[in-house]
Write a protein that holds these residues in place. Sequence first.
Motif, PDB file in Angstrom:
ATOM      1  N   GLU A   1       0.769  -1.164   0.046  1.00 47.09           N
ATOM      2  CA  GLU A   1       0.089   0.006   0.159  1.00 47.09           C
ATOM      3  C   GLU A   1       0.771   1.200  -0.125  1.00 47.09           C
ATOM      4  N   ALA A   2       0.345   2.460  -0.289  1.00 50.70           N
ATOM      5  CA  ALA A   2       0.868   3.723  -0.265  1.00 50.70           C
ATOM      6  C   ALA A   2       1.668   3.736   1.194  1.00 50.70           C
ATOM      7  N   ASP A   3       0.898   3.591   2.161  1.00 55.96           N
ATOM      8  CA  ASP A   3       1.447   3.756   3.392  1.00 55.96           C
ATOM      9  C   ASP A   3       2.750   3.060   3.593  1.00 55.96           C
ATOM     10  N   ASP A   4       2.781   1.846   3.337  1.00 51.49           N
ATOM     11  CA  ASP A   4       4.067   0.971   3.236  1.00 51.49           C
ATOM     12  C   ASP A   4       5.262   1.676   2.550  1.00 51.49           C
ATOM     13  N   ILE A   5       4.822   2.246   1.425  1.00 48.21           N
ATOM     14  CA  ILE A   5       5.952   3.091   0.532  1.00 48.21           C
ATOM     15  C   ILE A   5       6.604   4.320   1.634  1.00 48.21           C
ATOM     16  N   LEU A   6       5.424   5.107   2.034  1.00 47.03           N
ATOM     17  CA  LEU A   6       5.777   6.064   3.099  1.00 47.03           C
ATOM     18  C   LEU A   6       6.553   5.603   4.102  1.00 47.03           C
ATOM     19  N   GLY A   7       6.114   4.374   4.846  1.00 48.95           N
ATOM     20  CA  GLY A   7       7.002   3.864   5.728  1.00 48.95           C
ATOM     21  C   GLY A   7       8.402   3.688   5.549  1.00 48.95           C
TER      22      GLY A   7
ATOM     23  N   LYS B   1     -11.168 -12.603  29.597  1.00 49.98           N
ATOM     24  CA  LYS B   1     -11.753 -13.659  28.822  1.00 49.98           C
ATOM     25  C   LYS B   1     -11.953 -13.019  27.354  1.00 49.98           C
ATOM     26  N   LYS B   2     -12.241 -11.762  27.152  1.00 50.60           N
ATOM     27  CA  LYS B   2     -12.316 -11.151  25.750  1.00 50.60           C
ATOM     28  C   LYS B   2     -11.027 -11.193  24.867  1.00 50.60           C
ATOM     29  N   LEU B   3      -9.907 -10.869  25.631  1.00 51.00           N
ATOM     30  CA  LEU B   3      -8.703 -11.211  25.028  1.00 51.00           C
ATOM     31  C   LEU B   3      -8.298 -12.506  24.521  1.00 51.00           C
ATOM     32  N   THR B   4      -8.712 -13.491  25.515  1.00 54.75           N
ATOM     33  CA  THR B   4      -8.240 -14.664  25.327  1.00 54.75           C
ATOM     34  C   THR B   4      -9.101 -15.423  24.078  1.00 54.75           C
ATOM     35  N   GLU B   5     -10.497 -14.963  24.058  1.00 56.30           N
ATOM     36  CA  GLU B   5     -11.325 -15.548  23.004  1.00 56.30           C
ATOM     37  C   GLU B   5     -11.088 -14.804  21.550  1.00 56.30           C
ATOM     38  N   ASN B   6     -10.444 -13.810  21.619  1.00 51.95           N
ATOM     39  CA  ASN B   6     -10.333 -13.216  20.479  1.00 51.95           C
ATOM     40  C   ASN B   6      -8.752 -12.773  20.014  1.00 51.95           C
ATOM     41  N   GLU B   7      -7.736 -13.457  20.505  1.00 54.03           N
ATOM     42  CA  GLU B   7      -6.612 -13.360  20.154  1.00 54.03           C
ATOM     43  C   GLU B   7      -6.329 -13.341  18.532  1.00 54.03           C
ATOM     44  N   ASP B   8      -6.955 -14.251  17.718  1.00 47.68           N
ATOM     45  CA  ASP B   8      -6.825 -14.266  16.797  1.00 47.68           C
ATOM     46  C   ASP B   8      -6.954 -12.798  15.720  1.00 47.68           C
ATOM     47  N   LYS B   9      -8.326 -12.368  16.406  1.00 48.56           N
ATOM     48  CA  LYS B   9      -8.584 -11.067  15.697  1.00 48.56           C
ATOM     49  C   LYS B   9      -7.629  -9.948  16.330  1.00 48.56           C
ATOM     50  N   ALA B  10      -7.077  -9.923  17.365  1.00 50.59           N
ATOM     51  CA  ALA B  10      -6.136  -9.156  17.973  1.00 50.59           C
ATOM     52  C   ALA B  10      -5.097  -8.936  17.080  1.00 50.59           C
ATOM     53  N   ARG B  11      -4.342 -10.232  16.913  1.00 55.74           N
ATOM     54  CA  ARG B  11      -3.202 -10.171  16.112  1.00 55.74           C
ATOM     55  C   ARG B  11      -3.376  -9.994  14.600  1.00 55.74           C
ATOM     56  N   LEU B  12      -4.589 -10.612  13.979  1.00 58.63           N
ATOM     57  CA  LEU B  12      -4.852  -9.909  12.709  1.00 58.63           C
ATOM     58  C   LEU B  12      -4.935  -8.478  12.395  1.00 58.63           C
ATOM     59  N   SER B  13      -5.571  -7.912  13.384  1.00 59.54           N
ATOM     60  CA  SER B  13      -5.820  -6.466  13.352  1.00 59.54           C
ATOM     61  C   SER B  13      -4.552  -5.602  13.295  1.00 59.54           C
ATOM     62  N   HIS B  14      -3.547  -6.116  14.456  1.00 54.69           N
ATOM     63  CA  HIS B  14      -2.264  -5.615  14.399  1.00 54.69           C
ATOM     64  C   HIS B  14      -1.489  -5.354  12.955  1.00 54.69           C
ATOM     65  N   THR B  15      -1.420  -6.835  12.344  1.00 49.74           N
ATOM     66  CA  THR B  15      -0.991  -7.087  11.133  1.00 49.74           C
ATOM     67  C   THR B  15      -1.535  -6.196  10.081  1.00 49.74           C
ATOM     68  N   LEU B  16      -2.891  -5.982  10.097  1.00 46.96           N
ATOM     69  CA  LEU B  16      -3.654  -5.151   9.007  1.00 46.96           C
ATOM     70  C   LEU B  16      -3.354  -3.620   9.497  1.00 46.96           C
ATOM     71  N   GLY B  17      -3.337  -3.313  10.572  1.00 51.53           N
ATOM     72  CA  GLY B  17      -2.914  -1.846  10.650  1.00 51.53           C
ATOM     73  C   GLY B  17      -1.614  -1.132  10.891  1.00 51.53           C
ATOM     74  N   GLU B  18      -0.502  -2.167  10.931  1.00 51.10           N
ATOM     75  CA  GLU B  18       0.736  -1.867  10.956  1.00 51.10           C
ATOM     76  C   GLU B  18       1.333  -1.556   9.537  1.00 51.10           C
ATOM     77  N   ILE B  19       1.952  -0.348   9.480  1.00 49.15           N
ATOM     78  CA  ILE B  19       2.711   0.165   8.114  1.00 49.15           C
ATOM     79  C   ILE B  19       4.010  -0.666   8.119  1.00 49.15           C
ATOM     80  N   ARG B  20       4.215  -1.246   7.057  1.00 54.22           N
ATOM     81  CA  ARG B  20       5.528  -1.896   6.690  1.00 54.22           C
ATOM     82  C   ARG B  20       6.645  -0.858   6.562  1.00 54.22           C
ATOM     83  N   LEU B  21       7.878  -1.149   6.763  1.00 49.43           N
ATOM     84  CA  LEU B  21       8.894  -0.274   6.591  1.00 49.43           C
ATOM     85  C   LEU B  21       9.883  -0.998   5.618  1.00 49.43           C
ATOM     86  N   ASP B  22       9.524  -1.962   5.073  1.00 49.61           N
ATOM     87  CA  ASP B  22      10.525  -2.851   4.221  1.00 49.61           C
ATOM     88  C   ASP B  22       9.974  -2.998   2.813  1.00 49.61           C
TER      89      ASP B  22
END
Length: 247
Positions: A13-19, A132-153
């Motif tokens: 994405e353009a964000d990644d190029i900015l990064g 409990k919410k964190l435990t049951e939704n760990e996959d969503k939290a980790r996916l969300s981090h990947t989706l939101g993180e701007i790549r620097l490479d």
Amino acid sequence: ALGFSVIETEGYEADDILGARSAMGEADGDTRVFIFTGDRDSLQLISGKTSVVLATNKENILFDEARFLAEYGVPSSVFVDVKAIMGDSSDNIPGVPGIGEKTAKDLLVRFGTVADIYRDLDTLDIKPGVRKKLTENEDKARLSHTLGEIRLDAPIDTAPGAYRRGPGEPEKAAALLASLEMHSLIPRLGLTESAAPAAPAEDKPAAAVDDALTILNAIWNTYSDEEKFPAAGGDSEHAVDGPPGRL
């Protein structure tokens, strides 16, 4: 056509190029990086060397580490982690259902990053319902981090001077603007539809560049020197010594 670089990389994405571009500046010990954007996602790129000038409907806001902390209550380094937990519907980032901004910020201030939280989740001093919410939704939290993180490479050209402005193609630029019925921009950018080839950039800068620099300088000069060059961590001996001649 105006001599400015256009960077495109398939799969990023353009964000990644900015990064990736900001990371190039970070690696240069003598460089300070300024990102001009209307997208708050770029705020995660703020560091001791990188600032973001955020364009809003009302004003342009210069964000450095101190300004970010004052407005958001967390360091810029965990901006993406906040979104990973609370989610962001505008970017289709799910987050952890049932956990909002206040709880997300509290978790990150006390325990670090999303990775830190899940590493120590069983021993954290948090309410059972939140655990409990964190435990049951760990996959969503980790996916969300990947989706939101701007790549620097992102694989872009890192050669010195790779993105320095070139002479461009004035005739092509004027023809393109005319075809888009943006006739008023042609004289404003110092172009004519029968423009002669521009001189090399180092000998005769194109009027378009002066126009762009005028705009950026106008934005830059709305800030005081203290806002543009704050002392690092409030320590005046680390303050940048005076503003540049122009941006």
